[in-house]
Design an enzyme around this catalytic site. Structure first.
Site, PDB file in Angstrom:
ATOM      1  N   ASN A 176      -2.961  -7.122  -2.057  1.00  0.00           N
ATOM      2  CA  ASN A 176      -2.176  -6.681  -3.209  1.00  0.00           C
ATOM      3  C   ASN A 176      -1.209  -7.760  -3.659  1.00  0.00           C
ATOM      4  O   ASN A 176      -0.448  -8.289  -2.829  1.00  0.00           O
ATOM      5  CB  ASN A 176      -1.367  -5.426  -2.830  1.00  0.00           C
ATOM      6  CG  ASN A 176      -0.481  -4.938  -3.967  1.00  0.00           C
ATOM      7  OD1 ASN A 176      -0.972  -4.402  -4.949  1.00  0.00           O
ATOM      8  ND2 ASN A 176       0.829  -5.149  -3.843  1.00  0.00           N
ATOM      9  N   GLU A 177      -1.233  -8.093  -4.936  1.00  0.00           N
ATOM     10  CA  GLU A 177      -0.226  -8.963  -5.584  1.00  0.00           C
ATOM     11  C   GLU A 177       0.194 -10.158  -4.716  1.00  0.00           C
ATOM     12  O   GLU A 177       1.388 -10.412  -4.555  1.00  0.00           O
ATOM     13  CB  GLU A 177       1.010  -8.135  -5.977  1.00  0.00           C
ATOM     14  CG  GLU A 177       0.721  -7.142  -7.073  1.00  0.00           C
ATOM     15  CD  GLU A 177       1.957  -6.475  -7.672  1.00  0.00           C
ATOM     16  OE1 GLU A 177       3.084  -6.672  -7.163  1.00  0.00           O
ATOM     17  OE2 GLU A 177       1.797  -5.754  -8.656  1.00  0.00           O
ATOM     18  N   TYR A 198       3.546  -3.271 -16.018  1.00  0.00           N
ATOM     19  CA  TYR A 198       4.511  -2.186 -16.233  1.00  0.00           C
ATOM     20  C   TYR A 198       5.341  -2.542 -17.458  1.00  0.00           C
ATOM     21  O   TYR A 198       5.666  -3.716 -17.661  1.00  0.00           O
ATOM     22  CB  TYR A 198       5.435  -2.031 -15.026  1.00  0.00           C
ATOM     23  CG  TYR A 198       4.722  -1.587 -13.766  1.00  0.00           C
ATOM     24  CD1 TYR A 198       4.429  -0.249 -13.541  1.00  0.00           C
ATOM     25  CD2 TYR A 198       4.339  -2.522 -12.804  1.00  0.00           C
ATOM     26  CE1 TYR A 198       3.768   0.158 -12.381  1.00  0.00           C
ATOM     27  CE2 TYR A 198       3.673  -2.129 -11.650  1.00  0.00           C
ATOM     28  CZ  TYR A 198       3.394  -0.779 -11.437  1.00  0.00           C
ATOM     29  OH  TYR A 198       2.743  -0.375 -10.295  1.00  0.00           O
ATOM     30  N   GLU A 204      -2.868  -1.024 -11.360  1.00  0.00           N
ATOM     31  CA  GLU A 204      -1.471  -0.548 -11.480  1.00  0.00           C
ATOM     32  C   GLU A 204      -1.064  -0.714 -12.928  1.00  0.00           C
ATOM     33  O   GLU A 204      -1.076  -1.834 -13.451  1.00  0.00           O
ATOM     34  CB  GLU A 204      -0.519  -1.346 -10.589  1.00  0.00           C
ATOM     35  CG  GLU A 204      -0.633  -1.004  -9.128  1.00  0.00           C
ATOM     36  CD  GLU A 204       0.436  -1.691  -8.275  1.00  0.00           C
ATOM     37  OE1 GLU A 204       1.579  -1.858  -8.749  1.00  0.00           O
ATOM     38  OE2 GLU A 204       0.104  -2.064  -7.146  1.00  0.00           O
ATOM     39  N   GLN A 217       2.673   5.598 -10.115  1.00  0.00           N
ATOM     40  CA  GLN A 217       1.957   6.155  -8.994  1.00  0.00           C
ATOM     41  C   GLN A 217       1.736   7.641  -9.266  1.00  0.00           C
ATOM     42  O   GLN A 217       2.081   8.101 -10.358  1.00  0.00           O
ATOM     43  CB  GLN A 217       2.756   5.923  -7.705  1.00  0.00           C
ATOM     44  CG  GLN A 217       2.947   4.417  -7.432  1.00  0.00           C
ATOM     45  CD  GLN A 217       3.632   4.108  -6.094  1.00  0.00           C
ATOM     46  OE1 GLN A 217       3.939   4.996  -5.313  1.00  0.00           O
ATOM     47  NE2 GLN A 217       3.884   2.824  -5.833  1.00  0.00           N
TER      48      GLN A 217
HETATM   49  O1  AHR Z   1       3.945   0.543  -7.883  1.00  0.00           O
HETATM   50  C1  AHR Z   1       5.086  -0.071  -7.377  1.00  0.00           C
HETATM   51  C2  AHR Z   1       4.864  -1.502  -6.918  1.00  0.00           C
HETATM   52  O2  AHR Z   1       4.664  -2.318  -8.049  1.00  0.00           O
HETATM   53  C3  AHR Z   1       3.675  -1.785  -6.057  1.00  0.00           C
HETATM   54  O3  AHR Z   1       3.914  -1.585  -4.708  1.00  0.00           O
HETATM   55  C4  AHR Z   1       3.401  -3.234  -6.305  1.00  0.00           C
HETATM   56  O4  AHR Z   1       2.053  -3.568  -6.112  1.00  0.00           O
HETATM   57  C5  AHR Z   1       3.894  -3.450  -7.719  1.00  0.00           C
HETATM   58  O5  AHR Z   1       4.667  -4.582  -7.834  1.00  0.00           O
END
Ligand code: AHR
Length: 503
Positions: A172-173, A244, A292, A350
């Site tokens: 992840n990331e 995001y 995400e 989430q």
């Molecule tokens: O969804 C919250 C966080 O955002 C996750 O853990 C991460 O992968 C992202 O930066």
């Protein structure tokens, strides 16, 4: 406000809408697991501790696939901690979220939860602090039928049949300096390729996701994807994308245009992947796993983390989503659908409490946030083939993205039922008249016009006391005259326009 026009013709198809576009994400973060999907002793909990009220809402949301267990959390996680007798499981420091992880909930609890929720699972392996061997161990425990130490351990833990998990994220990331075990693109690319090769030796039926950038603002964006894919292209099936959108600065015109950014992000990742494919003489087109995405008041995170020491399951980034945020989420779903030919998986981040459509109180009720509604309705009605549309629309000026069309749309035609659905966002602060030309689909009649309109009360939120303040409402059913139809999209609104063939 001048009107907008939209012509819909089934001859212009983008591709089938994959159900995996309606994914979600359960991370061991804040109260997503503990107090969210899992709360032993809660009035609705089943014998395992799974909250039935959250399960009901998950099914209602129409989620198709759920990614687990992180997120940043996975980069320091030992999956073995979460299996076997609960009393024997260790308490650990979770470095990602400065939290105590009790491990009361782990792989087998998640799989039981997913089965009851009726969702497919997407597992992430730890490529932050761990590597090839641990990823193989987890896959052996999860997918191998039996007769080996780890598959027999699963059977000893009461799970006779392998789970057959098909979707796996290779970490992840790992481009992010905040990530435990952060790596350069070459370091990660090599590790991901070797892990992928070994995992596919254990189970060739799995699909693998290589980590793309954490967002398109990362300084390494695009060069990260290019390098990682040069190492991994032949071994993986997807490259991930995360994004995001933060409304904290109050710039409503810009936040309403967030989908413009997501659209450009997808185009850039596709171009990068195709460039690598050309360079490597690979004919197979890679897809994006947009695993995400959401609206997130991210600027509040630091305060949340700084406020406390090591505790179990603190309330973390429990954003209250406004009516405007719901319109933005609806528009992001429109964008994902419009790229159905190249986006094969998408997970809203989430599911519960943590920037989530479902909110709960420990020991109390669960309710739908504003963003629940566009997700649930899109998952319910987005069936069949996504059609290419070229709306003609007035535009408006935004600080972040310049001149932006006020109208955004996607259309889907379900050949089986004959139904047509149009999802449409009006980003303007005024009502928008929209003329639809449906002559390419003769015999259609209006079924329903639903709207989630934020214009009257943009900051409205749903709370425990007022859980239904922001909900979609019905507008007059659209009437079609010789294949032409006129509707009005309320100011700042997300809309579902449904048409069918039955009288
Ligand atoms: O969804 C919250 C966080 O955002 C996750 O853990 C991460 O992968 C992202 O930066």
């Amino acid at each position: 406000m001048h009107g907008a026009q939209l012509t819909i013709d089934p001859a212009f198809a983008i591709g089938p809408a994959d159900r995996r576009l309606f994914g979600s994400f359960v991370e061991h973060m804040g109260r997503c697991v503990y107090g969210g999907v899992y709360e032993p002793g809660h009035a609705t909990a089943d014998p395992l501790g799974l909250r039935r009220d959250v399960l009901d809402l998950t099914r209602e949301l129409g989620v198709s696939v759920v990614r687990y267990p992180g997120g940043n959390f996975v980069s320091g996680y030992r999956w073995e901690d979460g299996v076997g007798p609960v009393g024997d499981r260790p308490r650990r420091l979770d470095l990602a979220w400065k939290t105590i992880e009790t491990n009361a909930f782990g792989l087998n609890e998640f799989m039981t939860w997913a089965d009851q929720a009726g969702v497919e699972t997407m597992m992430a392996v730890n490529l932050g602090t761990r590597g090839v061997q641990e990823a193989c161990d987890l896959l052996e425990y999860t997918n191998h039928p039996g007769g080996t130490q780890l598959s027999d351990l699963r059977r000893k833990h009461g799970v006779e049949d392998p789970y057959g998990v098909k979707l796996w994220c290779l970490g992840n990331e790992l481009d992010g300096p905040w990530q435990v075990g952060h790596k350069t693109a070459d370091e990660y690319g090599r590790l991901a390729a070797e892990t992928a090769r070994a995992m596919k030796l254990i189970d060739p039926s799995i699909s693998l996701v290589a980590c793309g950038s954490s967002n398109s603002r990362m300084p390494t964006f695009a060069s990260w994807e290019a390098t990682v894919l040069e190492h991994t292209y032949e071994h993986v099936d997807y490259i991930s994308a995360h994004t995001y959108y933060d409304p904290s600065d109050g710039d409503r015109a810009s936040i309403l245009a967030s989908a413009i950014d997501m659209d450009g992000f997808i185009n850039d990742v596709v171009a990068t992947a195709d460039h690598v494919a050309a360079k490597l003489r690979q004919k197979r087109k890679l897809k994006i796993s947009f695993d995400e995405w959401n609206v997130w008041y991210e600027s509040r995170l630091k305060a949340d983390l700084d406020r406390r020491g090591w505790v179990e399951a603190p309330a973390l980034i429990e954003d209250d989503f406004t009516a405007v945020d719901a319109v933005v989420v609806g528009d992001l779903l429109i964008t994902l659908l419009r790229h159905a030919d190249r986006v094969g998986v998408a997970c809203q981040a989430q599911l519960a409490n943590v920037i989530a459509p479902i909110r709960t109180r420990n020991g109390g009720p669960a309710w739908r946030q504003s963003i629940f509604h566009p997700f649930a309705l899109t998952a319910r009605y987005a069936r069949g083939t996504v059609l290419r549309t070229e709306p003609v629309s007035p535009s408006y000026e935004t600080r972040r993205y310049g001149d932006v069309p006020v109208l955004d749309t996607v259309a889907l035609h379900d050949e089986e039922s004959g139904e047509l659905v149009v999802f449409a966002v009006n980003r303007s602060e005024e009502d928008l008249p929209l003329d639809l030309d449906l002559r390419g689909l003769p015999g259609l009649r209006g079924v329903e016009h639903l709207t989630l309109a934020a214009g009257d009360d943009p900051e409205a939120i749903n709370t425990e006391a007022e859980p239904d303040r922001v909900t979609p409402r019905a507008l007059p059913t659209p009437t079609s005259d010789g294949g032409r139809c006129s509707v009005r999209l309320p100011a700042v609104s997300w809309n579902v326009l449904r048409f069918g063939t039955r009288p």
